[in-house]
Structures are given as C-alpha cells and as structure tokens.
Motif scaffolding. Structure first.
Motif, mmCIF file in Angstrom:
data_model
loop_
_atom_site.group_PDB
_atom_site.id
_atom_site.type_symbol
_atom_site.label_atom_id
_atom_site.label_comp_id
_atom_site.label_asym_id
_atom_site.label_seq_id
_atom_site.Cartn_x
_atom_site.Cartn_y
_atom_site.Cartn_z
ATOM 1 N N UNK A 71 -2.143 6.650 7.786
ATOM 2 C CA UNK A 71 -3.139 7.480 7.125
ATOM 3 C C UNK A 71 -2.923 7.389 5.623
ATOM 4 N N UNK A 72 -3.754 8.069 4.886
ATOM 5 C CA UNK A 72 -3.661 8.076 3.431
ATOM 6 C C UNK A 72 -2.937 9.338 2.963
ATOM 7 N N UNK A 73 -1.932 9.213 2.096
ATOM 8 C CA UNK A 73 -1.294 10.412 1.542
ATOM 9 C C UNK A 73 -2.304 11.363 0.899
ATOM 10 N N UNK A 74 -3.360 10.799 0.332
ATOM 11 C CA UNK A 74 -4.378 11.630 -0.334
ATOM 12 C C UNK A 74 -5.041 12.578 0.659
ATOM 13 N N UNK A 75 -5.246 12.085 1.882
ATOM 14 C CA UNK A 75 -5.888 12.915 2.896
ATOM 15 C C UNK A 75 -4.882 13.721 3.700
ATOM 16 N N UNK B 165 0.822 -1.211 0.000
ATOM 17 C CA UNK B 165 0.000 0.000 0.000
ATOM 18 C C UNK B 165 0.853 1.257 0.000
ATOM 19 N N UNK B 166 2.008 1.201 0.692
ATOM 20 C CA UNK B 166 2.899 2.368 0.700
ATOM 21 C C UNK B 166 3.489 2.599 -0.679
ATOM 22 N N UNK B 167 3.828 1.525 -1.381
ATOM 23 C CA UNK B 167 4.377 1.658 -2.738
ATOM 24 C C UNK B 167 3.338 2.203 -3.713
ATOM 25 N N UNK B 168 2.086 1.866 -3.473
ATOM 26 C CA UNK B 168 1.022 2.307 -4.369
ATOM 27 C C UNK B 168 0.546 3.721 -4.052
ATOM 28 N N UNK B 169 1.121 4.339 -2.999
ATOM 29 C CA UNK B 169 0.713 5.689 -2.638
ATOM 30 C C UNK B 169 -0.604 5.725 -1.898
ATOM 31 N N UNK B 170 -0.952 4.633 -1.237
ATOM 32 C CA UNK B 170 -2.230 4.550 -0.531
ATOM 33 C C UNK B 170 -2.077 4.599 0.984
ATOM 34 N N UNK B 171 -0.839 4.593 1.484
ATOM 35 C CA UNK B 171 -0.628 4.544 2.928
ATOM 36 C C UNK B 171 0.697 5.198 3.289
#
Length: 408
Positions: free
Chosen positions: A226-230, A207-213
């Motif tokens: 948390x989510x990088x998006x947020x 998830x960290x590699x996918x930019x989701x965590x």
C-alpha cells in the motif's frame, strides 16, 4: 573513569568537522555494556513494540520470528499480539524495505525521515544496477511513476478503491500480483511482469525508499502493498529535507549503537555506499552535539555528549544473554569488530547469503551461537560462560519460544 579526570579540547573530528574532544578512554567492555542497556537487553523496559523499534532504530524483519523475539526479549511485558496490532490496527508501526534494502519494522511516525535520508542514494539510476535486474532506465522510471498511481487508485475512497467496482481489497492494499497487473496496465509494457515478479522485490525497493510503498495487511497469507500516504495517519505532504532527516537518524543511532564513526553509521544505513558529501554534511551539522572519545584499542569514536557521563560511569557487564538471529545488537556493529565478535566466531555469526545467527552474549561479547532442535535450545559455545546465568538466559528464551507463546 570520572569525567572530572578528562581534558576537553577542540579539534577536527572523525566526521571531518569541528566537535568537542575529550581525552577520555573507554574500554570496549564499557561500551558494549552501555549498548546492552541502551538497547533494552540488560533491562527489558520496552513499553511496547513501537517503543522498542524506536530505541533500536528499527527491527529487522526479514525473518518474522526473529523480529518478534527481538521485541519480546526487550519488552517489560512481552505482548504476543503487539506487533500485529501496531502494524495492522493502530498503524503506529510500519513494515517496509529500508536500511540496506532489507525489511524492517519502524515507528510509523519516523518512516518519512528514513525515506528522506535513504532517497539520497538513488541506486536504481545506475546503469550497472539496471543491467543486473534486466530493465532499462526508461522501464525503471516507468515503474517508479506507475506504482504510486496504481496504489492511489486502489486507496479507499478513490475511483476503483474501496466501495467501487474496481476494489480488490477493502483496505486499499494490493497483492504483488495485483500490483504487477496494475503497473503493466498503466505502462503497457508486458516485459515488466517477469521483472517485477522475480526475486525479492528488487524493483519495488526504490519505491519504498521514496516513501511511495510499504507493506499492507496480509490477505489470505499473501503479502500486500500500500501507499504510506494512504496507510499511515499524519503522513506529510512531502518528505522532510534530507539534511534534517539524516541528522535525526544519526542522533538516534549514536544514542543506541554508539559510540561509533560515520563509516559505521553508513554501513548500517546504506551498506557502506552513502554519498560521502551527504554523510559528511549530516555529521557536520550534528557535531555540536558530539564528543570524540578513544577506545582501549586505539579507535576514535563519536559519542553523544549528553550520554558521556553515563558512558564513563558504566561498568563492564557480567551478564549472559541469548539474542535471536538478525538482532540489532549485532547488525548495527561492524562484523569486523573483534571486541564484539571474536574473529574465530565470525563465520558462525555472519553466514552465507547475509544470514546472521542467534548468538550467546557474555560480558557484552559474542561467546557462541545457538539454535533450536526439536523444540530444544542447542548451544555452540566458543568461550567459557558461567553456568547459572547461562541457564537463566536459556530458560528465558525457551519461554519465549514455547509453542503458543506467540513470539516464535
């Protein structure tokens, strides 16, 4: 050696594509002196933690005290609270698993590019990795889908987020236990609880590699996610193309840790497991900005053309430095590079379980290792080191390690 004495030709580079070739031989003493300067060791000019992390292409943070020391010794004015402020207040620095699956500090505005490049190697889709971590292909796919959904639900302003009955933390971050509960709830698969709570978060690393965590602010001493998006201001709607991201990262790497080969870059970024076609494509696209040079031990390396005159004019360093464990000066170079780590010292520098010792560097080369015992620095030297600059280096590191300094 002045550049006017060099002959320029065109040829097939070590990247497997045409680039500028210069009949210029650089000594490893020159290269290491240049790296020390570019990595802000010789001249501690880093403006802040973000600037240091940007120059180094990240700071490894598996051991938090080593990361703080790495930043402090490179800072013009060491700031004990600088890393935490950048991470949790300004959100200009981010903490996440990235290069080689290890924990790093990165400039927040560069994380998307690193994720785009790293996501080209989807190791979690391999059956051998799944079997080794006790999950099936369907289960890891469910985790990859459920974690972003759980973090999105916890985000401030979302249903179940801040200000709603389901809020667990006002910042929208979840502890590992809370995240695991949410994933099990979404998937209905209780077996994932044991897999997700064991080890060092291996099942969360995709998830960290996918930019989701990424890491969120600690809560009562516990890690949160948390989510990088947020979390990160200005996070893009989609990751950039990996072709663009890979070139950007390779350019930055060579500007601090070069000259180097694509294989050296691969070892630093992927642990030597990059998809060969992807790696070749990045260096093919970067080739117009690169020049081949030769080293005094017969290697052919790639150097950024913009830095060639500076490299050629660099004089060998006679400085002495104490560097902390897991320092980028060591991590970004092959452990087999004898010009940096003399072979007899390798077992003391690169130890079991991936441990990288604090080192004493003289003339750009590792001359020994060091540790603290009862608050005092103890040296284990394998080569003669001039006493006066050694004493100065020890005094400087001792000041950073002093209780209350905020760097240890």
């Amino acid at each position: 050696m002045p550049m006017t004495a060099s002959r320029v030709t065109a040829g097939l580079s070590v990247a497997g594509c045409s680039c500028r070739r210069v009949t210029l031989t650089l000594t490893w003493s020159q290269i290491l002196a240049w790296r020390l300067r570019r990595q802000l060791v010789s001249a501690a000019g880093g403006a802040d933690a973000v600037a240091v992390a940007r120059r180094l292409c990240g700071v490894q943070a598996q051991v938090a005290s080593s990361a703080r020391l790495a930043v402090a010794l490179r800072s013009a004015e060491p700031d004990p609270g600088g890393i935490d402020r950048a991470l949790w207040t300004d959100r200009t620095l981010v903490k996440t698993w990235i290069m080689r699956g290890t924990l790093h500090l990165l400039p927040a505005d560069e994380l998307a590019a690193y994720c785009a490049a790293m996501s080209t190697l989807r190791f979690w889709e391999k059956g051998s990795w799944q079997r080794g971590h006790g999950v099936t292909a369907d289960e890891i796919a469910a985790i990859v889908e459920a974690v972003p959904a759980a973090l999105a639900k916890a985000a401030p302003g979302a249903l179940g987020g801040e200000g709603s009955p389901g809020a667990l933390g006002g910042d929208g971050a979840l502890t590992r236990e809370e995240l695991v509960d949410a994933v099990v709830d979404v998937t209905g698969d209780a077996h994932l609880r044991e897999a997700l709570t064991s080890g060092w978060g291996a099942l969360l690393k995709p998830l960290s590699r996918l930019g989701e965590l990424c890491y969120g602010p600690p809560r009562e001493g516990r890690v949160t996610f948390t989510s990088p998006r947020a979390w990160i201001p200005g996070w893009p709607a989609a990751l950039p193309p990996h072709e663009e991201a890979g070139v950007r990262i390779a350019r930055a790497f060579l500007g601090a840790h070069g000259p180097a080969t694509p294989e050296m870059f691969d070892t630093w970024l992927f642990g030597g497991r990059a998809r060969k076609a992807v790696l070749k494509g990045w260096f093919r696209d970067l080739a117009p900005e690169l020049t081949e040079v030769e080293t005094d031990d017969g290697r052919t390396l790639l150097a950024p053309t913009e830095h060639l005159n500076d490299l050629a004019a660099t004089r060998p360093s006679d400085e002495v430095h104490l560097l902390p464990g897991f320092d980028q000066y060591i991590l970004a170079a092959p452990r087999t590079l004898a010009a940096l780590i003399p072979p007899p010292l390798k077992p003391k520098v690169s130890r079991q379980a991936g441990w990288i010792s604090p080192v004493v560097v003289h003339e750009g080369r590792v001359a020994g290792v060091w540790e603290t015992k009862s608050g005092e620095i103890t040296l284990d030297l394998a080569a003669p080191v001039p006493q006066a600059p050694l004493d100065a280096a020890v005094t400087r590191m001792s000041a950073l390690l002093r209780p209350g300094s905020g760097h240890a």
